[in-house]
Write a protein that holds these residues in place. Structure first.
Motif, PDB file in Angstrom:
ATOM      1  N   VAL A 163     -15.059   5.785  13.145  1.00 44.07           N
ATOM      2  CA  VAL A 163     -13.874   6.782  12.640  1.00 44.07           C
ATOM      3  C   VAL A 163     -14.005   7.628  11.237  1.00 44.07           C
ATOM      4  O   VAL A 163     -14.394   8.138  11.174  1.00 44.07           O
ATOM      5  N   SER A 164     -14.136   6.261  10.442  1.00 46.50           N
ATOM      6  CA  SER A 164     -14.016   6.507   9.265  1.00 46.50           C
ATOM      7  C   SER A 164     -16.025   6.800   8.601  1.00 46.50           C
ATOM      8  O   SER A 164     -15.574   8.329   7.829  1.00 46.50           O
ATOM      9  N   ALA A 165     -17.423   7.053   9.748  1.00 52.12           N
ATOM     10  CA  ALA A 165     -17.992   7.748   9.285  1.00 52.12           C
ATOM     11  C   ALA A 165     -17.102   9.813   9.651  1.00 52.12           C
ATOM     12  O   ALA A 165     -18.092  10.823   8.881  1.00 52.12           O
ATOM     13  N   GLU A 166     -17.158   9.822  10.607  1.00 51.65           N
ATOM     14  CA  GLU A 166     -16.410  10.821  11.084  1.00 51.65           C
ATOM     15  C   GLU A 166     -15.703  11.837   9.893  1.00 51.65           C
ATOM     16  O   GLU A 166     -16.062  13.068   9.659  1.00 51.65           O
ATOM     17  N   MET A 167     -14.540  11.280   9.492  1.00 52.59           N
ATOM     18  CA  MET A 167     -13.672  11.507   8.498  1.00 52.59           C
ATOM     19  C   MET A 167     -14.677  12.229   7.126  1.00 52.59           C
ATOM     20  O   MET A 167     -14.593  12.845   6.729  1.00 52.59           O
ATOM     21  N   LEU A 168     -15.614  10.756   7.085  1.00 51.00           N
ATOM     22  CA  LEU A 168     -15.942  11.191   5.288  1.00 51.00           C
ATOM     23  C   LEU A 168     -17.083  12.168   5.939  1.00 51.00           C
ATOM     24  O   LEU A 168     -17.240  12.387   4.879  1.00 51.00           O
ATOM     25  N   GLU A 169     -17.845  12.311   6.877  1.00 48.19           N
ATOM     26  CA  GLU A 169     -18.416  13.843   7.229  1.00 48.19           C
ATOM     27  C   GLU A 169     -18.008  15.323   7.482  1.00 48.19           C
ATOM     28  O   GLU A 169     -18.433  15.786   6.106  1.00 48.19           O
ATOM     29  N   PHE A 170     -16.813  14.681   7.791  1.00 46.08           N
ATOM     30  CA  PHE A 170     -16.060  16.298   7.456  1.00 46.08           C
ATOM     31  C   PHE A 170     -16.105  16.591   6.270  1.00 46.08           C
ATOM     32  O   PHE A 170     -15.673  17.999   5.227  1.00 46.08           O
ATOM     33  N   TYR A 171     -15.386  14.897   5.128  1.00 45.01           N
ATOM     34  CA  TYR A 171     -15.130  15.637   3.741  1.00 45.01           C
ATOM     35  C   TYR A 171     -16.692  16.228   3.131  1.00 45.01           C
ATOM     36  O   TYR A 171     -16.387  16.981   1.820  1.00 45.01           O
ATOM     37  N   ALA A 172     -17.536  15.735   3.229  1.00 45.93           N
ATOM     38  CA  ALA A 172     -18.575  15.925   2.931  1.00 45.93           C
ATOM     39  C   ALA A 172     -19.324  17.459   2.443  1.00 45.93           C
ATOM     40  O   ALA A 172     -19.767  17.682   1.899  1.00 45.93           O
ATOM     41  N   GLY A 173     -18.751  17.634   3.963  1.00 44.82           N
ATOM     42  CA  GLY A 173     -18.745  19.314   3.649  1.00 44.82           C
ATOM     43  C   GLY A 173     -18.287  20.472   2.134  1.00 44.82           C
ATOM     44  O   GLY A 173     -18.454  21.102   1.147  1.00 44.82           O
ATOM     45  N   VAL A 174     -17.012  20.029   2.385  1.00 45.50           N
ATOM     46  CA  VAL A 174     -16.027  20.690   0.725  1.00 45.50           C
ATOM     47  C   VAL A 174     -17.185  19.746  -0.270  1.00 45.50           C
ATOM     48  O   VAL A 174     -17.148  20.574  -1.467  1.00 45.50           O
ATOM     49  N   TYR A 175     -17.799  19.180  -0.803  1.00 48.50           N
ATOM     50  CA  TYR A 175     -17.824  18.117  -1.579  1.00 48.50           C
ATOM     51  C   TYR A 175     -19.591  18.765  -1.944  1.00 48.50           C
ATOM     52  O   TYR A 175     -20.209  19.078  -2.970  1.00 48.50           O
TER      53      TYR A 175
ATOM     54  N   LEU B  33       0.613  -0.807   0.130  1.00 50.08           N
ATOM     55  CA  LEU B  33      -0.291  -0.302  -0.096  1.00 50.08           C
ATOM     56  C   LEU B  33       1.222   1.359   0.000  1.00 50.08           C
ATOM     57  O   LEU B  33       1.471   1.150   1.043  1.00 50.08           O
ATOM     58  N   ASP B  34       0.857   2.400  -1.018  1.00 49.69           N
ATOM     59  CA  ASP B  34       1.932   3.708  -1.507  1.00 49.69           C
ATOM     60  C   ASP B  34       0.028   4.165  -1.466  1.00 49.69           C
ATOM     61  O   ASP B  34      -0.490   4.818  -1.680  1.00 49.69           O
ATOM     62  N   GLY B  35       0.518   6.219   0.005  1.00 45.88           N
ATOM     63  CA  GLY B  35       0.001   6.805  -0.743  1.00 45.88           C
ATOM     64  C   GLY B  35       0.134   7.672   0.308  1.00 45.88           C
ATOM     65  O   GLY B  35       0.909   7.779   1.084  1.00 45.88           O
ATOM     66  N   ASP B  36      -1.059   9.138   0.838  1.00 50.35           N
ATOM     67  CA  ASP B  36      -0.902   9.921   1.311  1.00 50.35           C
ATOM     68  C   ASP B  36      -1.771  10.145   2.240  1.00 50.35           C
ATOM     69  O   ASP B  36      -2.571  11.150   1.792  1.00 50.35           O
ATOM     70  N   PRO B  37      -1.823   9.860   2.909  1.00 52.99           N
ATOM     71  CA  PRO B  37      -3.412   9.248   4.180  1.00 52.99           C
ATOM     72  C   PRO B  37      -3.592  11.329   4.374  1.00 52.99           C
ATOM     73  O   PRO B  37      -2.278  11.674   5.637  1.00 52.99           O
ATOM     74  N   GLY B  38      -4.041  11.845   4.834  1.00 56.09           N
ATOM     75  CA  GLY B  38      -5.376  11.799   3.596  1.00 56.09           C
ATOM     76  C   GLY B  38      -6.032  10.668   4.302  1.00 56.09           C
ATOM     77  O   GLY B  38      -6.181   9.571   4.909  1.00 56.09           O
ATOM     78  N   LEU B  39      -7.627  11.648   4.693  1.00 47.62           N
ATOM     79  CA  LEU B  39      -9.040  10.462   4.616  1.00 47.62           C
ATOM     80  C   LEU B  39      -9.181   9.214   4.457  1.00 47.62           C
ATOM     81  O   LEU B  39     -10.093   8.338   4.530  1.00 47.62           O
ATOM     82  N   ASP B  40      -8.640   9.318   3.150  1.00 45.93           N
ATOM     83  CA  ASP B  40      -9.794   8.777   2.056  1.00 45.93           C
ATOM     84  C   ASP B  40      -9.021   7.636   1.807  1.00 45.93           C
ATOM     85  O   ASP B  40      -9.593   6.311   1.886  1.00 45.93           O
ATOM     86  N   ASP B  41      -7.073   7.892   1.842  1.00 44.61           N
ATOM     87  CA  ASP B  41      -6.337   6.842   2.314  1.00 44.61           C
ATOM     88  C   ASP B  41      -6.814   5.489   3.066  1.00 44.61           C
ATOM     89  O   ASP B  41      -6.884   4.730   3.013  1.00 44.61           O
ATOM     90  N   ALA B  42      -7.157   6.565   4.169  1.00 48.30           N
ATOM     91  CA  ALA B  42      -7.069   5.800   5.988  1.00 48.30           C
ATOM     92  C   ALA B  42      -8.286   4.836   5.496  1.00 48.30           C
ATOM     93  O   ALA B  42      -8.439   3.579   5.975  1.00 48.30           O
ATOM     94  N   VAL B  43      -9.072   5.101   5.618  1.00 46.84           N
ATOM     95  CA  VAL B  43     -10.867   3.682   5.314  1.00 46.84           C
ATOM     96  C   VAL B  43      -9.917   3.087   3.443  1.00 46.84           C
ATOM     97  O   VAL B  43     -10.695   2.117   3.984  1.00 46.84           O
ATOM     98  N   ALA B  44      -9.031   3.290   3.111  1.00 54.70           N
ATOM     99  CA  ALA B  44      -8.910   2.677   2.106  1.00 54.70           C
ATOM    100  C   ALA B  44      -8.210   1.129   2.411  1.00 54.70           C
ATOM    101  O   ALA B  44      -8.633   0.149   2.132  1.00 54.70           O
TER     102      ALA B  44
ATOM    103  N   THR C  27      -4.990  19.950   2.175  1.00 57.09           N
ATOM    104  CA  THR C  27      -5.253  20.223   4.229  1.00 57.09           C
ATOM    105  C   THR C  27      -6.565  21.106   3.950  1.00 57.09           C
ATOM    106  O   THR C  27      -7.323  20.888   4.808  1.00 57.09           O
ATOM    107  N   GLN C  28      -7.031  21.712   2.934  1.00 59.08           N
ATOM    108  CA  GLN C  28      -8.709  22.311   2.262  1.00 59.08           C
ATOM    109  C   GLN C  28      -9.605  21.623   2.551  1.00 59.08           C
ATOM    110  O   GLN C  28     -10.913  21.468   2.842  1.00 59.08           O
ATOM    111  N   VAL C  29      -9.576  20.099   2.042  1.00 56.04           N
ATOM    112  CA  VAL C  29     -10.127  18.622   2.094  1.00 56.04           C
ATOM    113  C   VAL C  29     -10.084  18.072   3.129  1.00 56.04           C
ATOM    114  O   VAL C  29     -11.525  17.631   3.428  1.00 56.04           O
ATOM    115  N   HIS C  30      -8.480  17.844   3.128  1.00 56.57           N
ATOM    116  CA  HIS C  30      -8.521  16.931   3.914  1.00 56.57           C
ATOM    117  C   HIS C  30      -8.858  16.899   5.807  1.00 56.57           C
ATOM    118  O   HIS C  30      -7.637  16.100   6.725  1.00 56.57           O
ATOM    119  N   GLY C  31      -8.106  18.106   6.047  1.00 56.87           N
ATOM    120  CA  GLY C  31      -8.212  18.692   7.567  1.00 56.87           C
ATOM    121  C   GLY C  31      -6.251  19.178   7.897  1.00 56.87           C
ATOM    122  O   GLY C  31      -5.912  18.720   6.676  1.00 56.87           O
TER     123      GLY C  31
END
Length: 314
Positions: free
Chosen positions: A219-231, A9-20, A83-87
């Motif tokens: 935790v996944s729901a909490e992070m994705l809820e934060f993300y939802a505001g941007v979307y 697994l290679d990534g830049d976590p990031g909330l959706d990396d974390a869920v992945a 960070t404007q998307v992921h906090g």
């Protein structure tokens, strides 16, 4: 669905990396051999810490899995974050665990090279960030592309971008690295915005995650809820897109998506289109079809898989 899948697994976590990554650890058919962090959504130092946090969230499923710091900047361009998307921290959730242990001293690129060479033809590398670590590994070890089973990359798009009108963030953050990987003799699957933007973490889905009754779901729901505001503000959608989790699902169950072989080029010239993945959907260029591109997805089946797997974690 594969029966046994050694994975890097290679990534830049990031909330959706974390869920992945939680999905990868929760899937019994995967053997995660290691996790490598790269610059991207957050600066590398924060991403390395976040990697340790995600492994702690995964509990016993991640016991003994090593993690590594990789490239802290793109090959040629100036770095950028999201960070404007992921906090500010990349993991916008309360009550996160501390990492159980620190990263290994070995550089991520050296670990990738060593591990792939030790397992020729077996490893799937799932990349959910800029491709800098992977490109560096391919440049330092030219034999590596021929030794990987495949690379599954969440990046690019057959259509629009998200960081710019033309470019998706992971492609824009290091277009030169993406060019190197896409033009290496390695099988590549590209899971881009054209499919990930169909996979939305709606309010109903967030409730289903919370209803799992475990920390990983909460935790996944909490992070994705934060993300939802941007979307909601930027795209008018009811929730955030599950970009990186879909890439892990594509490695586990490629039948969840529809694939089309096509030529994909990455625009390297600075300007409005830098970082754009130019996808030859209709074969008009007669260039080599170098990438399997996801062009459709069974969104309901994907989320069902995600929900079932995350439900098995602590």
């Amino acid at each position: 669905m594969v029966s046994s899948l050694p994975v890097l697994l290679d990534g830049d976590p990031g909330l959706d990396d974390a869920v992945a990554w939680l999905l990868a650890f929760a899937s019994p058919e995967t053997q995660v051999l290691g996790v490598t962090a790269v610059h991207g959504n957050v600066p590398l130092q924060q991403g390395v810490r976040n990697t340790g946090v995600v492994l702690a969230l995964a509990g016993e499923r991640a016991a003994g899995v090593p993690y590594f710091a990789g490239a802290d900047r793109p090959l040629l361009r100036e770095g950028m974050t999201a960070t404007q998307v992921h906090g500010a921290t990349g993991l916008p959730a309360a009550h996160l665990p501390e990492p159980v242990r620190g990263p290994e001293a070995e550089h991520a690129v050296d670990f990738i090279i060593r591990t792939v060479r030790a397992n020729p033809g077996q490893i799937t590398l799932v990349a959910s960030g800029p491709l800098t670590n992977v490109a560096l590994a391919f440049r330092l070890a030219p034999d590596l592309p021929g030794l990987l089973r495949e690379v599954v990359w969440m990046g690019g798009s057959t259509a629009q971008g998200n960081r710019t009108p033309a470019a998706e963030f992971n492609a824009l953050a290091d277009p030169h690295a993406a060019h190197i990987v896409l033009h290496s003799p390695v099988p590549v699957r590209m899971v881009g915005l054209n499919v990930t933007m169909q996979c939305i973490a709606t309010p109903e889905r967030l409730e289903q995650l919370r209803a799992l009754g475990n920390r990983a779901g909460a935790v996944s729901a909490e992070m994705l809820e934060f993300y939802a505001g941007v979307y909601r503000e930027r795209y008018g959608l009811s929730g955030g897109a599950l970009h990186d989790p879909l890439a892990v699902a594509a490695a586990l169950s490629p039948e969840l998506l529809t694939w089309q072989a096509m030529n994909v080029e990455v625009e390297l010239s600075e300007g409005l289109n830098v970082g754009r993945t130019v996808c030859d959907l209709y074969g008009v260029t007669d260039r080599e079809k170098n990438v399997q591109v996801a062009v459709g997805v069974d969104d309901a089946a994907f989320f069902k898989l995600l929900l079932e797997r995350l439900g098995t974690l602590p």
